[in-house]
Design a protein around this motif. Structure first.
Motif, mmCIF file in Angstrom:
data_model
loop_
_atom_site.group_PDB
_atom_site.id
_atom_site.type_symbol
_atom_site.label_atom_id
_atom_site.label_comp_id
_atom_site.label_asym_id
_atom_site.label_seq_id
_atom_site.Cartn_x
_atom_site.Cartn_y
_atom_site.Cartn_z
ATOM 1 N N ASP A 445 25.080 -0.239 2.744
ATOM 2 C CA ASP A 445 24.344 -1.484 2.994
ATOM 3 C C ASP A 445 23.454 -1.374 4.219
ATOM 4 O O ASP A 445 22.394 -2.018 4.285
ATOM 5 C CB ASP A 445 25.336 -2.641 3.171
ATOM 6 N N LEU A 446 23.876 -0.531 5.180
ATOM 7 C CA LEU A 446 23.080 -0.346 6.395
ATOM 8 C C LEU A 446 21.722 0.274 6.058
ATOM 9 O O LEU A 446 20.702 -0.076 6.639
ATOM 10 C CB LEU A 446 23.847 0.539 7.385
ATOM 11 N N ARG A 447 21.716 1.194 5.105
ATOM 12 C CA ARG A 447 20.473 1.865 4.720
ATOM 13 C C ARG A 447 19.493 0.898 4.050
ATOM 14 O O ARG A 447 18.293 1.141 4.018
ATOM 15 C CB ARG A 447 20.775 3.040 3.785
ATOM 16 N N LYS A 448 20.019 -0.187 3.488
ATOM 17 C CA LYS A 448 19.163 -1.145 2.792
ATOM 18 C C LYS A 448 18.829 -2.373 3.645
ATOM 19 O O LYS A 448 17.982 -3.179 3.259
ATOM 20 C CB LYS A 448 19.862 -1.608 1.517
ATOM 21 N N ALA A 449 19.521 -2.498 4.791
ATOM 22 C CA ALA A 449 19.409 -3.727 5.584
ATOM 23 C C ALA A 449 18.004 -3.949 6.131
ATOM 24 O O ALA A 449 17.525 -5.098 6.212
ATOM 25 C CB ALA A 449 20.423 -3.707 6.725
ATOM 26 N N LEU A 450 17.293 -2.888 6.547
ATOM 27 C CA LEU A 450 15.944 -3.046 7.087
ATOM 28 C C LEU A 450 14.997 -3.631 6.037
ATOM 29 O O LEU A 450 14.206 -4.538 6.324
ATOM 30 C CB LEU A 450 15.415 -1.702 7.594
ATOM 31 N N GLU A 454 17.537 -7.985 7.226
ATOM 32 C CA GLU A 454 18.821 -8.548 7.659
ATOM 33 C C GLU A 454 19.041 -8.405 9.167
ATOM 34 O O GLU A 454 19.986 -8.976 9.701
ATOM 35 C CB GLU A 454 19.968 -7.882 6.900
ATOM 36 N N PHE A 455 18.192 -7.658 9.861
ATOM 37 C CA PHE A 455 18.342 -7.496 11.307
ATOM 38 C C PHE A 455 17.523 -8.571 12.047
ATOM 39 O O PHE A 455 16.464 -8.993 11.569
ATOM 40 C CB PHE A 455 17.879 -6.106 11.750
ATOM 41 N N PHE A 456 18.020 -8.954 13.194
ATOM 42 C CA PHE A 456 17.271 -9.862 14.060
ATOM 43 C C PHE A 456 17.607 -9.527 15.519
ATOM 44 O O PHE A 456 18.569 -8.808 15.802
ATOM 45 C CB PHE A 456 17.596 -11.333 13.742
ATOM 46 N N ILE A 457 16.765 -10.036 16.435
ATOM 47 C CA ILE A 457 16.954 -9.751 17.854
ATOM 48 C C ILE A 457 17.491 -11.003 18.558
ATOM 49 O O ILE A 457 16.953 -12.110 18.407
ATOM 50 C CB ILE A 457 15.632 -9.311 18.519
ATOM 51 N N HIS A 458 18.536 -10.768 19.293
ATOM 52 C CA HIS A 458 19.084 -11.830 20.149
ATOM 53 C C HIS A 458 18.643 -11.534 21.585
ATOM 54 O O HIS A 458 18.960 -10.478 22.135
ATOM 55 C CB HIS A 458 20.613 -11.856 20.056
ATOM 56 N N PHE A 459 17.846 -12.462 22.154
ATOM 57 C CA PHE A 459 17.348 -12.271 23.526
ATOM 58 C C PHE A 459 18.323 -12.950 24.503
ATOM 59 O O PHE A 459 18.565 -14.156 24.416
ATOM 60 C CB PHE A 459 15.949 -12.857 23.681
ATOM 61 N N GLN A 460 18.826 -12.126 25.395
ATOM 62 C CA GLN A 460 19.794 -12.634 26.382
ATOM 63 C C GLN A 460 19.140 -12.639 27.760
ATOM 64 O O GLN A 460 18.757 -11.589 28.269
ATOM 65 C CB GLN A 460 21.032 -11.733 26.384
ATOM 66 N N ILE A 477 20.083 -6.073 19.340
ATOM 67 C CA ILE A 477 19.911 -6.085 17.883
ATOM 68 C C ILE A 477 21.180 -6.621 17.227
ATOM 69 O O ILE A 477 22.299 -6.328 17.636
ATOM 70 C CB ILE A 477 19.573 -4.669 17.346
ATOM 71 N N ARG A 478 20.998 -7.440 16.190
ATOM 72 C CA ARG A 478 22.110 -8.006 15.452
ATOM 73 C C ARG A 478 21.856 -7.834 13.947
ATOM 74 O O ARG A 478 20.716 -7.768 13.482
ATOM 75 C CB ARG A 478 22.280 -9.491 15.789
ATOM 76 N N TRP A 479 22.963 -7.781 13.178
ATOM 77 C CA TRP A 479 22.872 -7.583 11.727
ATOM 78 C C TRP A 479 23.590 -8.731 11.027
ATOM 79 O O TRP A 479 24.792 -8.924 11.167
ATOM 80 C CB TRP A 479 23.504 -6.250 11.337
ATOM 81 N N ARG A 480 22.817 -9.480 10.238
ATOM 82 C CA ARG A 480 23.392 -10.551 9.434
ATOM 83 C C ARG A 480 23.532 -10.023 7.994
ATOM 84 O O ARG A 480 22.582 -10.018 7.220
ATOM 85 C CB ARG A 480 22.520 -11.803 9.471
ATOM 86 N N HIS A 481 24.729 -9.556 7.667
ATOM 87 C CA HIS A 481 24.994 -8.975 6.349
ATOM 88 C C HIS A 481 24.868 -10.052 5.276
ATOM 89 O O HIS A 481 25.293 -11.197 5.468
ATOM 90 C CB HIS A 481 26.398 -8.360 6.325
#
Length: 571
Positions: A445-450, A454-460, A477-481
Motif C-alpha cells: 500500500d505504501l508503493r501506491k500511497a503517493l 494519501e500523504f499530507f504535511i503536518h506543520f508544527q 509527513i503523515r500517511w492517511r491510509h
C-alpha cells in the motif's frame, strides 16, 4: 587418416568378396512404397533373379508355413515398439530347396516415432558351424581394427564363448583367451553394486529383446570402469535362445565427463559447497521422505546471512571477499556433521539442512556453534577481518509439504534475527508470519500511497517561550491510509528507507513544503524558516542537491526559508 581410409577400403573389398562365399545379404524395406531393395547375395539365397523387386507379402510367401506366424508376430511387435529384432527361420525357394536363414533388423523412425524404413541383413545359416567360424571371425577383425569395441558371442547351451575380440583386453585387462578358455567369466568382473541390475537386464534377452545398458566392471588391475553393453539374442526355430552376441564399449571417460558436468551444475564454483539447485533438490526429497514415513521424521532448515560482508567487499575488494567466503564455508562445514547439508545460496547467503531432529535443542546448539565459530577473526592477505552471522531456523512439522513453505519460515526468522541486532539466531513462530504479512500489506500500500494522494504535511510551529512568537516551523509527513486511517511514521518510514521509496517521499515532501511557503507568501502571511527532516540515505543520491535547487527555482521559494535536518527517523 589416409592410411586408415586405405585400410578400410581394402577391408570393404575383402568383405564384399567374402559375402559371395559366406551368403551374407543386405536389404532395405521402404514402407511407403512397399518395396524391398536387396543385395545380390539375398537374391541368390532366395533363388531369384536380381531384376525382381518384391513386396512384403511376396517375401512372406517364401517363409516356411511352420515359421511364418512366429515371424509375423516378431515383426509386428518390433513395429509397435519401434525396435529392431533378430530371428532365425526357414524359407522355401521356388526350386523346392529349403534353407535356414538368420535375419537381423533395425528400424528408422519419422518425427512421430512411426517406422518408415527397415534395414537389415539376412544370412544363410544352413551350415551353422561354418558361419560361426568365418562370419564371427570377420566381426572380430572389424571390432579390433576399426571400432575399438569388444565383441563376443556365447553359445547359451554350452556357455562356451564362440569368439571374443582382442579389444576385450584393453577394456577388462583380461585376454580374449581368458574368456574363451573359461579362466575368467564375465559376471565375475561385474561391480558388486551393479550385479542385480546386470542380471535383471539379462532376463530381457530371453524374451527376445535387445538389451542396451551401462554398468561398472572391475578391471584386472583393480580399477573400476564403466562400460556400455548392447546384447542381441538369437533363437532357434523352436524359439529357444541359442546365442547371445554382445558389443562392449569402455565409457569410463564419458562417465567422468558426465559426472563432472553434474557436479558443476549442482555445486558452487567458488566454495565447492552444494548450490541452491542441489539444496532445493535435497529439501524436496527430504519433505517427500518425511511425508511417507509413519513417524514423520522432523528436520530443520537454517538460513544464514553474513553481517558486515558487504563492508569487507567494498573496503578490500572482491578478491578478498571471495577468499573470505571460502574460509566461511570451511568453518560452516566444521560446524555441521557430514550427514547434514551446508549450501551456498548466493552472495553471502548460506543454508543448512539438519536431518532427524528429535528436539529443538539440536538446531539451537548448531546455531550457537556457528555464531561462536564465525566470531573468531579471519586472517586473509595480511588483514584481520571480523564478521558475524544472523540465523533463521524453521522446524518441519506434519503440515510441511512444500519446500517454499518451510524455507520462507526460515527466511522470516532470519529477518527477525537481523532486526534484533544481528549476530544471533531466531526460531520461526506463527506470530512472525502474521507480522510479515502485515509488513507485506503495508509495503504494497505504501508503493501506491503517493498516487492515491494519501500523504499530507503536518506543520508544527516552534514557539519562543519568552515572547510567545513563532520563530520557525517543522514539516512532518503523515500517511492517511485509505482503510486503516493514520499510519504511524515509526511504521512506514523505516519500511520506506528499506525499499527505496524514501527518495520519492523526500522529493514529494520538499516540493509540497516549498509550494505551501509560496502560498503563504501570496496571502501575505509572515514567513518563518521551515525545517524538513531528511533521511541520511537521501544524500547517497548523486543528484539530490540539483533536485532540491530545481524545486526551489520552480516554486520561487527563498532558500533561507528552508532548513534540512538529518535524523535517524522522520516523525
Amino acid at each position: 587418416m589416409n592410411k586408415k581410409n586405405d585400410a578400410l577400403n581394402r577391408w570393404k573389398k575383402k568383405i564384399n568378396h567374402e559375402h559371395k562365399f559366406l551368403d551374407i545379404g543386405i536389404w532395405d524395406y521402404n514402407f511407403t512404397k512397399d518395396e524391398f531393395y536387396w543385395s545380390e547375395k539375398i537374391y541368390k539365397i532366395f533363388g531369384l533373379k536380381k531384376k525382381q523387386v518384391l513386396t512384403f507379402n511376396q517375401v512372406i510367401d517364401f517363409i516356411h508355413p511352420n515359421n511364418r506366424d512366429n515371424y509375423l508376430i516378431t515383426h509386428n511387435e518390433a513395429l509397435n515398439k519401434g525396435k529392431g529384432y533378430s530371428i532365425n527361420y526357414r524359407i522355401l525357394r521356388k526350386d523346392g530347396k529349403e534353407r535356414i536363414v538368420s535375419t537381423t533388423t533395425d528400424v528408422l523412425l519419422d518425427q512421430n516415432n512411426q517406422v518408415v524404413r527397415m534395414i537389415g541383413t539376412t544370412i544363410d545359416i544352413t551350415n551353422q558351424s561354418y558361419f560361426n567360424q568365418q562370419v564371427l571371425q570377420r566381426a572380430k577383425e572389424i571390432s579390433d581394427l576399426f571400432l575399438k569395441v569388444g565383441i563376443w558371442s556365447m553359445d547359451t547351451n554350452s556357455n562356451n564363448i564362440l569368439f571374443c575380440s582382442n579389444c576385450i583386453e584393453s577394456i577388462t585387462g583380461y585376454a580374449s583367451l581368458d574368456f574363451q578358455e573359461k579362466r575368467i567369466v564375465w559376471k565375475s568382473i561385474v561391480y558388486q553394486e551393479d550385479i542385480i541390475n546386470y542380471f535383471s537386464s539379462m532376463k530381457k534377452l530371453k524374451l527376445g529383446e535387445k538389451v542396451k545398458h551401462s554398468y561398472r566392471i572391475v578391471h584386472k588391475n583393480g580399477e573400476v570402469k564403466w562400460v556400455m553393453e548392447e546384447s542381441i539374442p538369437s533363437f532357434d526355430l523352436k524359439g529357444n535362445l541359442i546365442r547371445i552376441d554382445r558389443i562392449v564399449t569402455d565409457i569410463t571417460e564419458q562417465k567422468k565427463s558426465e559426472d563432472k558436468m553434474a557436479y558443476l551444475a549442482h555445486h558452487d564454483f567458488l566454495t565447492n559447497l552444494p548450490n541452491r539447485r542441489f539444496f532445493d533438490k535435497e529439501l524436496n526429497l527430504l519433505i517427500k521422505s518425511s511425508a511417507r514415513s509413519s513417524s514423520h521424521e522432523r528436520f530443520a532448515v537454517m538460513c544464514l546471512d553474513m553481517d558486515g560482508f558487504k563492508r569487507v567487499n567494498d573496503t578490500f575488494g572482491h578478491v578478498t571477499g571471495d577468499k573470505l567466503l571460502i574460509e566461511i564455508s570451511s568453518r560452516l562445514k566444521q560446524c555441521v556433521s557430514h550427514h547434514n547439508l551446508v549450501a551456498r545460496m548466493g552472495g553471502d547467503e548460506f543454508s543448512v539442512i539438519l536431518r532427524n531432529i528429535s528436539n529443538i535443542d539440536y538446531p539451537i546448539s548448531i546455531a550457537k556453534k556457528i555464531i561462536s565459530c564465525l566470531e573468531e577473526p579471519f586472517f586473509i592477505e595480511g588483514y584481520e577481518l571480523y564478521i558475524t552471522t544472523s540465523i533463521g531456523i524453521a522446524i518441519s512439522n506434519n503440515k510441511c509439504n512444500e519446500m517454499n513453505h518451510i524455507f520462507k519460515k526460515a527466511d522470516n526468522a532470519l529477518y527477525r534475527a537481523k532486526e534484533a541486532g544481528k549476530n544471533n539466531y531466531q526460531i520461526y513462530t506463527y506470530t512472525m508470519e502474521k507480522e510479515f504479512f502485515k509488513l507485506y500489506t503495508l509495503e504494497r500500500d505504501l508503493r501506491k500511497a503517493l498516487k492515491k494522494n494519501e500523504f499530507f504535511i503536518h506543520f508544527q510551529p516552534k514557539v519562543n517561550s519568552k515572547t510567545g512568537q513563532i520563530h520557525s516551523g517543522e514539516a512532518l509527513i503523515r500517511w492517511r491510509h485509505h482503510k486503516n486511517g493514520i499510519v504511524s511514521p515509526k511504521e512506514f518510514i523505516p519500511l520506506a528507507e528499506e525499499n527505496g521509496i524514501i527518495f520519492q517521499l523526500t522529493d514529494w515532501t520538499f516540493r509540497t513544503v516549498c509550494e505551501q511557503i509560496n502560498k503563504w507568501k501570496q496571502k501575505n502571511i509572515p514567513l518563518v524558516p521551515i525545517s524538513i527532516n531528511i533521511s541520511p540515505k537521501q544524500f547517497l543520491k548523486h543528484d539530490w542537491a540539483e533536485t532540491f535547487v530545481q524545486i526551489m527555482e520552480d516554486t520561487g521559494v527563498d532558500p533561507f526559508l528552508i532548513e534540512l535536518e538529518i535524523t535517524e527517523s522522520v516523525c
